[in-house]
Design an enzyme around this catalytic site. Structure first.
Site, PDB file in Angstrom:
ATOM      1  N   ARG A  31     -19.504 -55.640  13.160  1.00  0.00           N
ATOM      2  CA  ARG A  31     -20.447 -55.484  14.056  1.00  0.00           C
ATOM      3  C   ARG A  31     -22.052 -55.281  13.413  1.00  0.00           C
ATOM      4  O   ARG A  31     -22.690 -54.995  13.575  1.00  0.00           O
ATOM      5  CB  ARG A  31     -19.997 -53.409  14.286  1.00  0.00           C
ATOM      6  CG  ARG A  31     -19.900 -52.602  13.435  1.00  0.00           C
ATOM      7  CD  ARG A  31     -19.217 -51.270  13.889  1.00  0.00           C
ATOM      8  NE  ARG A  31     -18.123 -51.174  13.431  1.00  0.00           N
ATOM      9  CZ  ARG A  31     -18.165 -49.780  12.727  1.00  0.00           C
ATOM     10  NH1 ARG A  31     -18.610 -48.526  13.874  1.00  0.00           N
ATOM     11  NH2 ARG A  31     -17.112 -49.000  11.759  1.00  0.00           N
ATOM     12  N   SER A  87     -22.851 -47.086  15.859  1.00  0.00           N
ATOM     13  CA  SER A  87     -21.587 -47.431  15.890  1.00  0.00           C
ATOM     14  C   SER A  87     -21.697 -48.818  16.109  1.00  0.00           C
ATOM     15  O   SER A  87     -20.801 -50.036  15.901  1.00  0.00           O
ATOM     16  CB  SER A  87     -20.504 -46.859  16.912  1.00  0.00           C
ATOM     17  OG  SER A  87     -20.329 -46.241  17.091  1.00  0.00           O
ATOM     18  N   GLU A 108     -22.551 -46.479  31.373  1.00  0.00           N
ATOM     19  CA  GLU A 108     -22.680 -48.064  31.605  1.00  0.00           C
ATOM     20  C   GLU A 108     -23.474 -48.451  32.248  1.00  0.00           C
ATOM     21  O   GLU A 108     -23.782 -50.022  32.597  1.00  0.00           O
ATOM     22  CB  GLU A 108     -21.053 -48.086  30.742  1.00  0.00           C
ATOM     23  CG  GLU A 108     -21.205 -47.521  29.655  1.00  0.00           C
ATOM     24  CD  GLU A 108     -20.622 -46.514  29.451  1.00  0.00           C
ATOM     25  OE1 GLU A 108     -20.438 -45.578  30.810  1.00  0.00           O
ATOM     26  OE2 GLU A 108     -20.748 -46.030  28.293  1.00  0.00           O
ATOM     27  N   PHE A 137     -15.719 -50.298  27.505  1.00  0.00           N
ATOM     28  CA  PHE A 137     -16.769 -50.049  28.619  1.00  0.00           C
ATOM     29  C   PHE A 137     -17.795 -51.231  28.629  1.00  0.00           C
ATOM     30  O   PHE A 137     -18.513 -51.191  29.526  1.00  0.00           O
ATOM     31  CB  PHE A 137     -17.528 -48.873  27.346  1.00  0.00           C
ATOM     32  CG  PHE A 137     -17.094 -48.180  27.337  1.00  0.00           C
ATOM     33  CD1 PHE A 137     -15.329 -47.288  27.627  1.00  0.00           C
ATOM     34  CD2 PHE A 137     -18.123 -46.955  25.735  1.00  0.00           C
ATOM     35  CE1 PHE A 137     -14.397 -46.676  27.080  1.00  0.00           C
ATOM     36  CE2 PHE A 137     -16.000 -46.149  25.155  1.00  0.00           C
ATOM     37  CZ  PHE A 137     -14.652 -45.719  25.712  1.00  0.00           C
ATOM     38  N   HIS A 143     -15.752 -52.713  18.741  1.00  0.00           N
ATOM     39  CA  HIS A 143     -14.774 -52.484  18.999  1.00  0.00           C
ATOM     40  C   HIS A 143     -13.392 -52.730  19.430  1.00  0.00           C
ATOM     41  O   HIS A 143     -12.648 -51.759  21.065  1.00  0.00           O
ATOM     42  CB  HIS A 143     -14.968 -50.520  19.595  1.00  0.00           C
ATOM     43  CG  HIS A 143     -15.421 -49.686  18.202  1.00  0.00           C
ATOM     44  ND1 HIS A 143     -16.692 -49.974  16.812  1.00  0.00           N
ATOM     45  CD2 HIS A 143     -15.120 -48.656  17.981  1.00  0.00           C
ATOM     46  CE1 HIS A 143     -16.818 -49.047  17.090  1.00  0.00           C
ATOM     47  NE2 HIS A 143     -16.583 -48.310  16.805  1.00  0.00           N
ATOM     48  N   ASP A 150      -8.628 -43.775  17.490  1.00  0.00           N
ATOM     49  CA  ASP A 150      -8.723 -43.566  18.504  1.00  0.00           C
ATOM     50  C   ASP A 150      -7.925 -44.277  20.029  1.00  0.00           C
ATOM     51  O   ASP A 150      -7.924 -43.581  21.331  1.00  0.00           O
ATOM     52  CB  ASP A 150     -10.585 -44.597  19.131  1.00  0.00           C
ATOM     53  CG  ASP A 150     -11.098 -43.127  19.280  1.00  0.00           C
ATOM     54  OD1 ASP A 150     -11.321 -42.460  18.610  1.00  0.00           O
ATOM     55  OD2 ASP A 150     -13.027 -43.877  18.541  1.00  0.00           O
ATOM     56  N   ARG A 206     -14.775 -53.155  15.312  1.00  0.00           N
ATOM     57  CA  ARG A 206     -14.777 -52.416  14.116  1.00  0.00           C
ATOM     58  C   ARG A 206     -14.925 -52.320  12.684  1.00  0.00           C
ATOM     59  O   ARG A 206     -15.608 -52.274  11.709  1.00  0.00           O
ATOM     60  CB  ARG A 206     -14.405 -50.497  14.468  1.00  0.00           C
ATOM     61  CG  ARG A 206     -14.662 -49.831  13.627  1.00  0.00           C
ATOM     62  CD  ARG A 206     -13.869 -48.131  14.390  1.00  0.00           C
ATOM     63  NE  ARG A 206     -13.687 -47.366  13.606  1.00  0.00           N
ATOM     64  CZ  ARG A 206     -13.223 -46.789  12.794  1.00  0.00           C
ATOM     65  NH1 ARG A 206     -11.872 -46.730  12.911  1.00  0.00           N
ATOM     66  NH2 ARG A 206     -13.731 -45.893  12.245  1.00  0.00           N
TER      67      ARG A 206
END
Lengths: 280, 311
Positions: free
Chosen positions: B7, B34, B55, B80, B106, B114, B164
């Protein structure tokens, strides 16, 4: 343009809608008939467009249709305005046509910049287009049209919240406030409460017009909306219309939302709307 | 070996791109840090759009922004970016032919703690099924940075998938990123290993281990899953006569699925697929998850041994 000429266009557009939907026994006449005055006002009076269609719409106004199922009125008005050949209206909803059941730029139809049909997406698209106008330092306007039942889709409220928070003030959204949807009246299906206060509490300037099927009234409210542009608030018009307007047996009911007239019904409906500019 | 997250490659690539092209816009749904979009945001505040946790609206706004020639890059987590907003992407972006770059961090299992709500494992499948959508899954920082810059050069919707965790940064930063072209990372004769994303590093390690067992591997990094580089695959399988695919994604709908379709139609060979087998993920450390779900080098080695035995 003179009022009489505009009303002549409205009458012809109603005939186009009825004939298109009848020809393929499919389509959505109710909402289309109810929005005739809005579309004719927009395309023949207010919307600033160039003669040659340009997807990027540089230095011209943009119209975004969110409730794509009322494609018959959209196609008829665009054809009557000269975006594409009038004869193409006869291909509506047929195989190999650019006039898909719901509008799309996918088949290269001049005048259409976004696909719609799956409801609730046009408000976001209109806002994106409005932001780009600002980035490009253009003073042109984004007009958008949405069904009232369509406001049951949650994405609208994400967009409505975003527009006021970010002062998207170059947009005039209109709600086709006919209070009907496929399964019945909006109050029976999912009551939406007071739309005016909902929009106001989300920070929008709200105008309301009770006579959405009177061309003078529609032009007047659109012009009033223009006078509120660029004042840090997005603008919405609650335009009261009648589903099926112009055809007596299609009014006062939700049943013609997505049903086509048969031969006899077509003849009766056409008899109530004068051929003014020549059928396609 | 330097360890750095993919990322960050996106964030740095976006900044470079923003400096070169004033039409580049960036949108984010409350995950700016993030997604490593902070640098773009601070340097180009007028071209950065915080849409909040919304989103669907972000995808619609991005579609609308293209009317007038802008090139919007959306940034949020892979879940998302895809499953939450599939219909918005399908109608307002893909079917409408809009030049939107959907950039997703991610992805896969390795977002870790998560857990399954965030670990989308179906995104490649969903996105590759959309007509006209280019689908790219990058393997390290360098590749992600280059891909981010390169996708602005093509007109049309792109799904760019990255991750991530900090992972080895091993690809050549000077190698041009060519959309739709696979990269040969190792030459061998016994098996073709076709890998994407974080599993490229696992595949390289598997090939080293197999080399010690006198099994030589053609290792091909497919970063562009759609359009697939058919030629590099065909050239390799004609030589090796068997394939193992490896990806951090569901087997259904992933890279392995695309490779199997191609092989079965053009040059049928035995194939084994390393990927998640019809299961949700769970919380855990990235490498623990790769091991538990069979996405590590060890499982690639055993898959190679199995596919060779089927030749």
């Amino acid at each position: 343009m003179e009022l009489e000429k505009l009303n002549d266009i409205c009458s012809q557009v109603r005939r186009d809608i009825l004939r298109m939907v009848h020809a393929n026994s499919s389509g959505h006449p109710g909402g289309s008939l109810g929005c005739v005055e809005y579309f004719v006002s927009l395309y023949f009076v207010l919307l600033k467009t160039k003669s040659q269609f340009d997807m990027n719409a540089i230095d011209e106004d943009v119209f975004i249709l969110s409730n794509g199922h009322i494609s018959p009125v959209y196609y008829s008005v665009m054809a009557r305005k000269g975006f594409f050949n009038l004869k193409e209206l006869s291909t509506f909803r047929s195989i190999d046509s650019r006039l898909q059941g719901h509008p799309t730029p996918h088949e290269g139809l001049e005048g259409v910049r976004i696909a719609s049909g799956s409801l609730g997406q046009g408000m976001s698209v209109a806002i994106g287009s409005a932001i780009t106008k600002k980035l490009n330092n253009e003073k042109n306007i984004i007009y958008s049209l949405h069904g009232d039942g369509e406001l049951q889709e949650g994405q609208n409220w994400e967009a409505i919240m975003y527009a006021s928070a970010n002062k998207v003030d170059n947009i005039i959204a209109t709600i086709d406030y006919n209070k009907k949807q496929i399964d019945g009246s909006t109050d029976d299906v999912l009551p939406m409460g007071n739309l005016r206060s909902k929009f106001e509490s989300f920070g929008w300037k709200v105008l309301e017009e009770e006579n959405g099927n009177n061309i003078e009234s529609v032009i007047s409210v659109l012009n009033e909306a223009k006078s509120h542009l660029f004042k840090n608030e997005p603008i919405v018009i609650l335009l009261h219309t009648e589903m099926g307007n112009g055809v007596d047996f299609m009014m006062g009911t939700h049943k013609w939302h997505g049903s086509a007239p048969n031969d006899d019904q077509l003849a009766l409906a056409l008899s109530q709307n004068k051929e003014t500019l020549g059928d396609y | 070996m330097e360890y750095i997250d993919t990322r960050s490659g996106f964030g740095d690539g976006l900044l470079e791109l923003g400096r070169k092209n004033p039409d580049i816009l960036a949108l984010c749904a409350d995950l700016t840090g993030s997604l490593k979009m902070d640098k773009f945001k601070s340097e180009f505040p007028d071209r950065f759009f915080q849409v909040g946790i919304a989103e669907a609206n972000m995808m619609g706004i991005a579609a609308g922004m293209t009317i007038g020639g802008k090139i919007p890059f959306t940034g949020t987590f892979a879940n998302f970016s895809t499953s939450r907003v599939y219909d918005q992407i399908r109608q307002s972006i893909a079917y409408s032919g809009k030049n939107v770059k959907i950039c997703a961090s991610h992805s896969g299992l390795t977002l870790g703690e998560d857990g399954a709500t965030h670990q989308v494992l179906e995104d490649i499948g969903m996105m590759k099924m959309l007509p006209g959508m280019t689908v790219i899954n990058t393997c390290d920082y360098n590749q992600t940075r280059l891909a981010t810059i390169e996708i602005a050069q093509i007109f049309g919707p792109v799904y760019l998938r990255f991750g991530r965790p900090k992972v080895p940064n091993f690809t050549d930063p000077n190698l041009p990123f060519q959309i739709g072209k696979g990269i040969k990372l190792n030459d061998g004769n016994d098996v073709t290993i076709i890998c994407t994303g974080h599993l490229v590093w696992e595949a390289i390690n598997a090939a080293k281990e197999l080399n010690n067992k006198n099994v030589s591997c053609d290792v091909i990094n497919i970063h562009t899953i759609k359009p697939l580089d058919n030629q590099i695959i065909l050239d390799s399988i004609k030589k090796t006569k068997c394939v193992v695919t490896a990806e951090e994604h569901m087997i259904n709908g992933g890279l392995g699925d695309s490779v199997a379709q191609f092989c079965s139609r053009n040059f049928p060979v035995p194939i084994e697929m390393v990927g998640v087998n019809d299961s949700f993920g769970e919380s855990g450390k990235p490498h623990e998850l790769l091991i538990k779900y069979g996405l590590d080098a060890k499982n690639i080695v055993s898959s190679v041994e199995r596919v060779i035995s089927r030749k």
